[in-house]
Write a protein that holds these residues in place. Structure first.
Motif, PDB file in Angstrom:
ATOM      1  N   ARG A  30     -33.286 -25.772  -9.620  1.00 61.57           N
ATOM      2  CA  ARG A  30     -32.225 -25.063  -9.578  1.00 61.57           C
ATOM      3  C   ARG A  30     -31.715 -25.501  -8.069  1.00 61.57           C
ATOM      4  NH1 ARG A  30     -32.132 -19.349 -12.465  1.00 61.57           N
ATOM      5  NH2 ARG A  30     -32.968 -20.055 -14.348  1.00 61.57           N
ATOM      6  N   TYR A  31     -31.056 -26.488  -8.073  1.00 58.93           N
ATOM      7  CA  TYR A  31     -30.535 -27.339  -6.848  1.00 58.93           C
ATOM      8  C   TYR A  31     -29.699 -26.421  -5.904  1.00 58.93           C
ATOM      9  CZ  TYR A  31     -26.219 -28.956  -8.591  1.00 58.93           C
ATOM     10  OH  TYR A  31     -24.982 -29.209  -8.991  1.00 58.93           O
ATOM     11  N   LEU A  32     -29.022 -25.432  -6.213  1.00 53.69           N
ATOM     12  CA  LEU A  32     -28.275 -24.488  -5.601  1.00 53.69           C
ATOM     13  C   LEU A  32     -29.399 -23.784  -4.816  1.00 53.69           C
ATOM     14  CD1 LEU A  32     -25.180 -23.849  -7.590  1.00 53.69           C
ATOM     15  CD2 LEU A  32     -25.549 -25.659  -5.913  1.00 53.69           C
ATOM     16  N   ASP A  33     -30.435 -23.269  -5.278  1.00 52.13           N
ATOM     17  CA  ASP A  33     -31.470 -22.418  -4.795  1.00 52.13           C
ATOM     18  C   ASP A  33     -32.247 -23.230  -4.003  1.00 52.13           C
ATOM     19  OD1 ASP A  33     -30.147 -20.141  -6.087  1.00 52.13           O
ATOM     20  OD2 ASP A  33     -31.649 -20.429  -7.757  1.00 52.13           O
ATOM     21  N   GLU A  60     -14.348 -29.423  -6.621  1.00 52.23           N
ATOM     22  CA  GLU A  60     -15.058 -28.285  -6.023  1.00 52.23           C
ATOM     23  C   GLU A  60     -14.269 -27.803  -4.790  1.00 52.23           C
ATOM     24  OE1 GLU A  60     -17.450 -25.961  -7.067  1.00 52.23           O
ATOM     25  OE2 GLU A  60     -18.093 -27.161  -8.843  1.00 52.23           O
ATOM     26  N   PRO A  61     -13.911 -26.447  -4.639  1.00 50.67           N
ATOM     27  CA  PRO A  61     -12.996 -25.878  -3.499  1.00 50.67           C
ATOM     28  C   PRO A  61     -13.768 -26.418  -2.258  1.00 50.67           C
ATOM     29  CG  PRO A  61     -13.478 -24.163  -5.200  1.00 50.67           C
ATOM     30  CD  PRO A  61     -14.230 -25.236  -5.607  1.00 50.67           C
ATOM     31  N   ILE A  62     -15.015 -26.484  -1.933  1.00 49.61           N
ATOM     32  CA  ILE A  62     -15.670 -26.829  -0.701  1.00 49.61           C
ATOM     33  C   ILE A  62     -15.102 -28.406  -0.469  1.00 49.61           C
ATOM     34  CG2 ILE A  62     -17.908 -27.759  -1.543  1.00 49.61           C
ATOM     35  CD1 ILE A  62     -17.341 -25.868   1.731  1.00 49.61           C
ATOM     36  N   ALA A  63     -14.968 -29.131  -1.214  1.00 51.47           N
ATOM     37  CA  ALA A  63     -14.626 -30.790  -1.016  1.00 51.47           C
ATOM     38  C   ALA A  63     -13.309 -30.591  -0.297  1.00 51.47           C
ATOM     39  CB  ALA A  63     -14.583 -31.367  -2.621  1.00 51.47           C
ATOM     40  N   LYS A  64     -12.554 -29.703  -0.888  1.00 51.91           N
ATOM     41  CA  LYS A  64     -11.097 -29.596  -0.008  1.00 51.91           C
ATOM     42  C   LYS A  64     -11.282 -28.964   1.313  1.00 51.91           C
ATOM     43  CE  LYS A  64      -6.455 -27.997  -0.631  1.00 51.91           C
ATOM     44  NZ  LYS A  64      -5.470 -27.409  -1.323  1.00 51.91           N
ATOM     45  N   GLU A  65     -12.084 -27.960   1.530  1.00 44.95           N
ATOM     46  CA  GLU A  65     -12.302 -27.240   2.809  1.00 44.95           C
ATOM     47  C   GLU A  65     -12.854 -28.316   3.798  1.00 44.95           C
ATOM     48  OE1 GLU A  65     -14.910 -23.894   2.291  1.00 44.95           O
ATOM     49  OE2 GLU A  65     -13.717 -23.036   0.540  1.00 44.95           O
ATOM     50  N   ILE A  66     -13.694 -29.254   3.418  1.00 40.93           N
ATOM     51  CA  ILE A  66     -14.469 -30.054   4.250  1.00 40.93           C
ATOM     52  C   ILE A  66     -13.680 -31.417   4.511  1.00 40.93           C
ATOM     53  CG2 ILE A  66     -16.758 -28.979   4.269  1.00 40.93           C
ATOM     54  CD1 ILE A  66     -17.428 -31.574   2.510  1.00 40.93           C
ATOM     55  N   SER A  67     -12.390 -31.676   3.715  1.00 46.64           N
ATOM     56  CA  SER A  67     -11.712 -32.893   3.499  1.00 46.64           C
ATOM     57  C   SER A  67     -12.491 -33.672   3.091  1.00 46.64           C
ATOM     58  CB  SER A  67     -10.923 -33.059   4.813  1.00 46.64           C
ATOM     59  OG  SER A  67     -10.191 -31.974   5.313  1.00 46.64           O
ATOM     60  N   LEU A  68     -13.155 -33.647   2.192  1.00 45.74           N
ATOM     61  CA  LEU A  68     -14.156 -34.748   1.736  1.00 45.74           C
ATOM     62  C   LEU A  68     -13.355 -35.916   1.054  1.00 45.74           C
ATOM     63  CD1 LEU A  68     -17.018 -35.693   1.423  1.00 45.74           C
ATOM     64  CD2 LEU A  68     -17.212 -34.419  -0.768  1.00 45.74           C
ATOM     65  N   LYS A  69     -12.106 -35.775   0.611  1.00 49.66           N
ATOM     66  CA  LYS A  69     -11.327 -36.937   0.002  1.00 49.66           C
ATOM     67  C   LYS A  69     -10.925 -38.057   1.076  1.00 49.66           C
ATOM     68  CE  LYS A  69      -6.912 -34.526  -0.098  1.00 49.66           C
ATOM     69  NZ  LYS A  69      -6.206 -35.067   1.035  1.00 49.66           N
ATOM     70  N   ASP A  70     -10.914 -37.471   2.406  1.00 46.96           N
ATOM     71  CA  ASP A  70     -10.542 -38.290   3.498  1.00 46.96           C
ATOM     72  C   ASP A  70     -11.519 -39.106   4.115  1.00 46.96           C
ATOM     73  OD1 ASP A  70      -7.851 -37.032   3.324  1.00 46.96           O
ATOM     74  OD2 ASP A  70      -8.418 -35.407   4.575  1.00 46.96           O
ATOM     75  N   VAL A  71     -12.643 -38.977   3.766  1.00 49.75           N
ATOM     76  CA  VAL A  71     -13.816 -39.562   4.041  1.00 49.75           C
ATOM     77  C   VAL A  71     -13.861 -41.148   3.235  1.00 49.75           C
ATOM     78  CG1 VAL A  71     -16.311 -39.763   4.448  1.00 49.75           C
ATOM     79  CG2 VAL A  71     -15.183 -37.588   4.784  1.00 49.75           C
ATOM     80  N   PRO A  72     -13.988 -42.040   4.025  1.00 42.72           N
ATOM     81  CA  PRO A  72     -13.840 -43.217   3.458  1.00 42.72           C
ATOM     82  C   PRO A  72     -14.977 -43.707   2.486  1.00 42.72           C
ATOM     83  CG  PRO A  72     -13.220 -43.726   5.655  1.00 42.72           C
ATOM     84  CD  PRO A  72     -13.612 -42.334   5.518  1.00 42.72           C
ATOM     85  N   LYS A  73     -14.757 -44.254   1.409  1.00 44.29           N
ATOM     86  CA  LYS A  73     -15.935 -44.570   0.363  1.00 44.29           C
ATOM     87  C   LYS A  73     -16.307 -46.060   0.660  1.00 44.29           C
ATOM     88  CE  LYS A  73     -13.933 -41.685  -3.166  1.00 44.29           C
ATOM     89  NZ  LYS A  73     -13.332 -41.635  -4.430  1.00 44.29           N
ATOM     90  N   LEU A  85     -23.177 -33.729   0.427  1.00 50.04           N
ATOM     91  CA  LEU A  85     -23.975 -33.382  -0.383  1.00 50.04           C
ATOM     92  C   LEU A  85     -25.291 -32.450  -0.245  1.00 50.04           C
ATOM     93  CD1 LEU A  85     -23.720 -36.623  -2.489  1.00 50.04           C
ATOM     94  CD2 LEU A  85     -22.350 -34.559  -2.722  1.00 50.04           C
ATOM     95  N   ALA A  86     -26.078 -32.767   0.942  1.00 53.81           N
ATOM     96  CA  ALA A  86     -27.174 -32.203   1.284  1.00 53.81           C
ATOM     97  C   ALA A  86     -26.651 -30.905   1.771  1.00 53.81           C
ATOM     98  CB  ALA A  86     -27.871 -32.969   2.319  1.00 53.81           C
ATOM     99  N   GLU A  87     -25.656 -30.887   2.559  1.00 51.58           N
ATOM    100  CA  GLU A  87     -25.097 -29.496   3.192  1.00 51.58           C
ATOM    101  C   GLU A  87     -24.516 -28.641   2.158  1.00 51.58           C
ATOM    102  OE1 GLU A  87     -22.383 -27.760   6.841  1.00 51.58           O
ATOM    103  OE2 GLU A  87     -22.980 -29.862   6.851  1.00 51.58           O
ATOM    104  N   HIS A  88     -23.740 -29.300   1.346  1.00 49.84           N
ATOM    105  CA  HIS A  88     -23.274 -28.358   0.037  1.00 49.84           C
ATOM    106  C   HIS A  88     -23.359 -28.879  -1.284  1.00 49.84           C
ATOM    107  CE1 HIS A  88     -20.426 -26.975   3.459  1.00 49.84           C
ATOM    108  NE2 HIS A  88     -20.574 -28.125   3.946  1.00 49.84           N
ATOM    109  N   PRO A  89     -24.699 -28.458  -1.763  1.00 51.61           N
ATOM    110  CA  PRO A  89     -25.284 -28.832  -2.991  1.00 51.61           C
ATOM    111  C   PRO A  89     -24.380 -28.620  -4.189  1.00 51.61           C
ATOM    112  CG  PRO A  89     -26.626 -27.028  -2.289  1.00 51.61           C
ATOM    113  CD  PRO A  89     -25.538 -27.666  -1.083  1.00 51.61           C
TER     114      PRO A  89
END
Length: 119
Positions: A30-33, A60-73, A85-89
């Motif tokens: 249970r990777y959230l736990d 996921e709402p957290i993706a928006k909160e941390i502006s993940l879409k703005d991080v270059p791929k 991913l590690a901080e917000h499983p």
């Protein structure tokens, strides 16, 4: 075999049920736990042969909160993606199944599950 699941996820429940019905032995995580470490995420990514942005749940709402879409791929920002991913499983796509042969799959569809159980 290990399966990373969120019990609230219908795809995860289906995958576990399919493995059970086929008689497959596996460890359930249970990777959230029990969040994976950066090293574990990197290992799974290598097994999947994917980059971290390929397994990120961008809706996921957290993706928006941390502006993940703005991080270059790109390779220069790969560590940022893995750290997120590690901080917000909750951002990790599910279910992920690591196989005994050293590979892994994101088992979201019947075809992938069928390959795993050998049907």
């Amino acid at each position: 075999m290990e399966i990373w699941i969120n019990p609230a996820c219908s795809k995860c429940r289906t995958a576990a049920s399919t493995l059970d019905e086929a008689g497959n032995e596996y460890t359930q995580r249970r990777y959230l736990d029990d969040p994976p470490t950066v090293a574990e995420i990197e290992d799974v990514l290598a097994r999947l042969r994917l980059d971290p942005w390929h397994i990120a749940r961008m809706n996921e709402p957290i993706a928006k909160e941390i502006s993940l879409k703005d991080v270059p791929k790109d390779d220069a920002h790969r560590a940022d993606w893995v750290a997120a991913l590690a901080e917000h499983p909750k951002l990790i796509q599910r279910p992920i199944i690591t196989l005994d042969d050293g590979t892994a799959v994101v088992a979201r569809d019947d075809e992938t599950l069928a390959r795993i159980i050998g049907t």
